[in-house]
Structures are given as structure tokens and as C-alpha cells.
Design an enzyme around this catalytic site. Structure first.
Site, PDB file in Angstrom:
ATOM      1  N   ASP A   1       0.858  -1.187   0.000  1.00  0.00           N
ATOM      2  CA  ASP A   1       0.000   0.000   0.000  1.00  0.00           C
ATOM      3  C   ASP A   1       0.894   1.237   0.000  1.00  0.00           C
ATOM      4  OD1 ASP A   1      -2.114   1.717   0.144  1.00  0.00           O
ATOM      5  OD2 ASP A   1      -3.098   0.706   1.825  1.00  0.00           O
ATOM      6  N   VAL A   2       1.137   1.774  -1.214  1.00  0.00           N
ATOM      7  CA  VAL A   2       2.016   2.957  -1.365  1.00  0.00           C
ATOM      8  C   VAL A   2       1.289   4.115  -2.047  1.00  0.00           C
ATOM      9  CG1 VAL A   2       4.345   2.001  -1.356  1.00  0.00           C
ATOM     10  CG2 VAL A   2       2.989   1.832  -3.411  1.00  0.00           C
ATOM     11  N   LYS A   3       0.157   3.828  -2.669  1.00  0.00           N
ATOM     12  CA  LYS A   3      -0.676   4.860  -3.316  1.00  0.00           C
ATOM     13  C   LYS A   3       0.142   5.809  -4.167  1.00  0.00           C
ATOM     14  CE  LYS A   3      -4.188   4.625   0.301  1.00  0.00           C
ATOM     15  NZ  LYS A   3      -3.460   3.800   1.287  1.00  0.00           N
ATOM     16  N   ARG A   4       0.914   5.250  -5.070  1.00  0.00           N
ATOM     17  CA  ARG A   4       1.768   6.078  -5.923  1.00  0.00           C
ATOM     18  C   ARG A   4       1.000   6.646  -7.109  1.00  0.00           C
ATOM     19  NH1 ARG A   4       4.957   6.579  -1.934  1.00  0.00           N
ATOM     20  NH2 ARG A   4       6.944   5.476  -1.952  1.00  0.00           N
TER      21      ARG A   4
ATOM     22  N   THR B   1      -0.860  -0.323  -4.642  1.00  0.00           N
ATOM     23  CA  THR B   1      -1.963   0.620  -4.761  1.00  0.00           C
ATOM     24  C   THR B   1      -1.458   1.856  -5.490  1.00  0.00           C
ATOM     25  OG1 THR B   1      -1.461   1.519  -2.560  1.00  0.00           O
ATOM     26  CG2 THR B   1      -3.189  -0.157  -2.697  1.00  0.00           C
TER      27      THR B   1
END
Ligand SMILES: O=c1ccn([C@@H]2O[C@H](COP(=O)(O)O)[C@@H](O)[C@H]2O)c(=O)[nH]1
Length: 280
Positions: free
Chosen positions: A94-97, A124
Site C-alpha cells: 500500500d504505497v498509493k503512488r 496501490t
């Protein structure tokens, strides 16, 4: 090469539809009797990986809690990723890049290229710069059998003002994201490799998820107030590829490994009941 969608489909069939997050919050470290430092981070993460890596379909380390400790925290993350994958869990980082395409290409190298030390099964991603800007991640996922979960309708209350805003064609921002991801998954069997994040806290979505043909990650269960039964309200008839995700609700049961396993088993049973009750 087997696609991520296919690997995820099998993992969910064999181990059950559950994702458990590794979120080493300072408060959780304290509750486990651990110090808020590298040693505490390492012991916390290893305990979770030892307890759950061989029984949960997907484990989702939250990168922020490792990044807090700089390069040494990232080294812990790399080691936990190896441990989890070795135990048979799919790792969703979960890094939401998200960024302009040329920079997204570097993120794709970092997380989806098997030669990278921080290579994972899926990541993510944030579509705020446009779903098209994430194309290098989608390409890398296709080349290497990886997956990408794009934020659509997030579990936090602040998300709605952006995600439910309407564009010139009358669709919401979220529906545009949903439609673009659906196109990427068209015709994929048994499941596409491109997923969406749809929070379990949001009630009826008012959005059309029927053509996604990819996994629907549902965070917000447990600590944020979402309950397994809410999955039926949120996802309606589109329950077959829902991947419920819990972090603090399960992690709070530690540090005893048996208690962690029991907590994961309990939430999995709740989710199975919710998903099955709707005829799945
Ligand atoms: O919409 C979203 C997207 C991601 N998250 C992440 O999931 C976990 C939730 O943790 P809990 O302890 O189960 O509340 C966390 O890592 C978030 O960053 C989300 O909550 N909502």
C-alpha cells in the site's frame, strides 16, 4: 506467465477472501510492549508475517509505517516482503503512488519489476493525475504478472468531495476511474489484474461496478467502523471479487501468534458469511 488476476483468484479460493494489513502504528507497537524504533518495527512485522504468511491470501504492508524509519525501515520492509512471498502470501504494497507518466515508470520499476529489492505482487496507485498517467504501471504489471489497485471510492470521509465530483459528461470522477479500469480488464479470465479500492465504510456506492472484472479491495473494516455485513450494501451483486481488508482489527489481537491467527480466522468467517449470504 500467470497473471496477477489468476494468482489472486486461486489464492482467494484456496485461502479465502481476506487481506490483512501490516500497519505498525506507534500505538500498536506500545500495545504489543514494543519500542517505537527499528527493533520494534522488525519484531512486529516478523510476528505478523510468521503468524499469517502461510494462511492469508493477501498481506498488505502499509509502506508509510516503514518509511517512518528511513532506509533502515525500508530494509525491514524488503525483508518482510521476501518472508511473506516465501510463505505463499500475495503481497500488496500500500504505497498509493501516482505522478506524471515518466515518473510512474520509475515507480513501476521499483515495485513491479522482479529484479527490484522491493518487488511485490501488486501495489496501490492514485489516479489523481489521470488514470492514463498510470499506464507504465499497467504495462509493467502485464509484463511481469503483477497487479495494480487504483483508488476509486476510498474509505475516508474526505474522499467523497473529490471522487463524487462530476465531469462534463455527467460521470463522477470515481465512475471515470471505474470505467477506465474496467476496460483494462475486459475479457480477462478468471479475473483481471487491475483492481479498484472501494471502502467498506461508504454505504451504497451509487456507482456501476458491474463491468470491472477485477478485484475490489475493501478497506475500512474494523477500526474505521465498517462491518463485514456492510460489504453487501456497498457491493450489491458484485461480491465475487471483493477482497475485504483489515489492519488494526486483526493486529490489535497480537502479539500472541495464536491470537493473531484466531482474529484473522474470525474476520474471514464474518466476510465469508456476508459474501455467501448474498448467494455467492
Ligand atoms: O480507502 C482506503 C485506502 C487505503 N486504506 C489503507 O488501509 C489500511 C486500513 O487500516 P485499518 O487499521 O484497517 O483501518 C490503512 O493502511 C490505510 O492506509 C484505507 O484505510 N482506506
Amino acid at each position: 506467465m500467470e497473471t496477477f488476476g489468476s494468482r489472486l483468484h486461486r489464492a482467494m479460493a484456496e485461502r479465502g477472501p481476506l487481506c490483512v494489513g501490516i500497519d505498525p502504528h506507534p500505538a500498536l507497537l506500545a500495545r504489543w510492549g514494543l519500542s517505537d524504533d527499528l527493533e520494534g518495527l522488525t519484531r512486529f512485522s516478523q510476528t505478523v508475517a510468521d503468524a499469517l504468511g502461510d494462511r492469508v491470501a493477501v498481506v498488505k504492508p502499509q509502506s508509510a509505517f516503514f518509511e517512518r524509519f528511513g532506509s533502515r525501515g525500508l530494509a525491514v520492509l524488503e525483508s518482510i516482503i521476501r518472508q511473506l512471498r516465501g510463505a505463499g502470501a500475495l503481497v500488496l504494497l500500500d504505497v498509493k503512488r501516482g505522478d506524471i507518466g515518466s515518473t510512474v515508470a520509475a515507480y513501476a520499476d521499483a515495485y513491479l519489476d522482479p529484479s527490484s529489492p522491493v518487488h511485490v505482487d501488486a501495489v496501490t496507485a492514485s489516479p489523481f493525475l489521470g488514470v492514463g498517467s498510470l499506464a507504465p504501471m499497467f504495462d509493467a504489471a502485464r509484463s511481469h504478472g503483477g497487479g495494480v489497485f487504483v483508488l476509486a471510492l476510498t474509505s475516508n470521509p474526505e474522499g467523497a468531495s473529490v471522487q463524487r465530483a462530476r465531469g462534463a459528461d455527467g460521470r463522477t470522477v470515481a465512475q471515470t476511474v471505474i470505467d477506465e479500469i474496467s476496460q483494462l480488464n475486459e475479457g480477462a479470465q478468471p479475473l483481471g489484474s487491475f483492481g479498484l479500492v472501494v471502502g467498506a465504510t461508504i454505504g451504497e456506492t451509487g456507482h456501476d461496478l458491474s463491468k470491472v472484472n477485477g478485484p475490489l479491495l475493501a478497506p475500512g473494516l474494523g477500526a474505521q467502523g465498517g462491518r463485514a455485513a456492510d460489504l453487501r450494501t456497498v457491493f450489491g451483486d458484485e461480491l465475487s471479487a471483493v477482497l475485504p481488508s483489515y489492519s488494526r482489527e486483526v493486529l490489535g489481537a497480537g502479539p500472541d501468534p495464536a491470537a493473531l491467527r484466531a482474529a484473522a480466522d474470525r474476520v474471514l468467517a464474518d466476510c465469508r458469511a456476508a459474501l455467501t449470504a448474498a448467494g455467492q
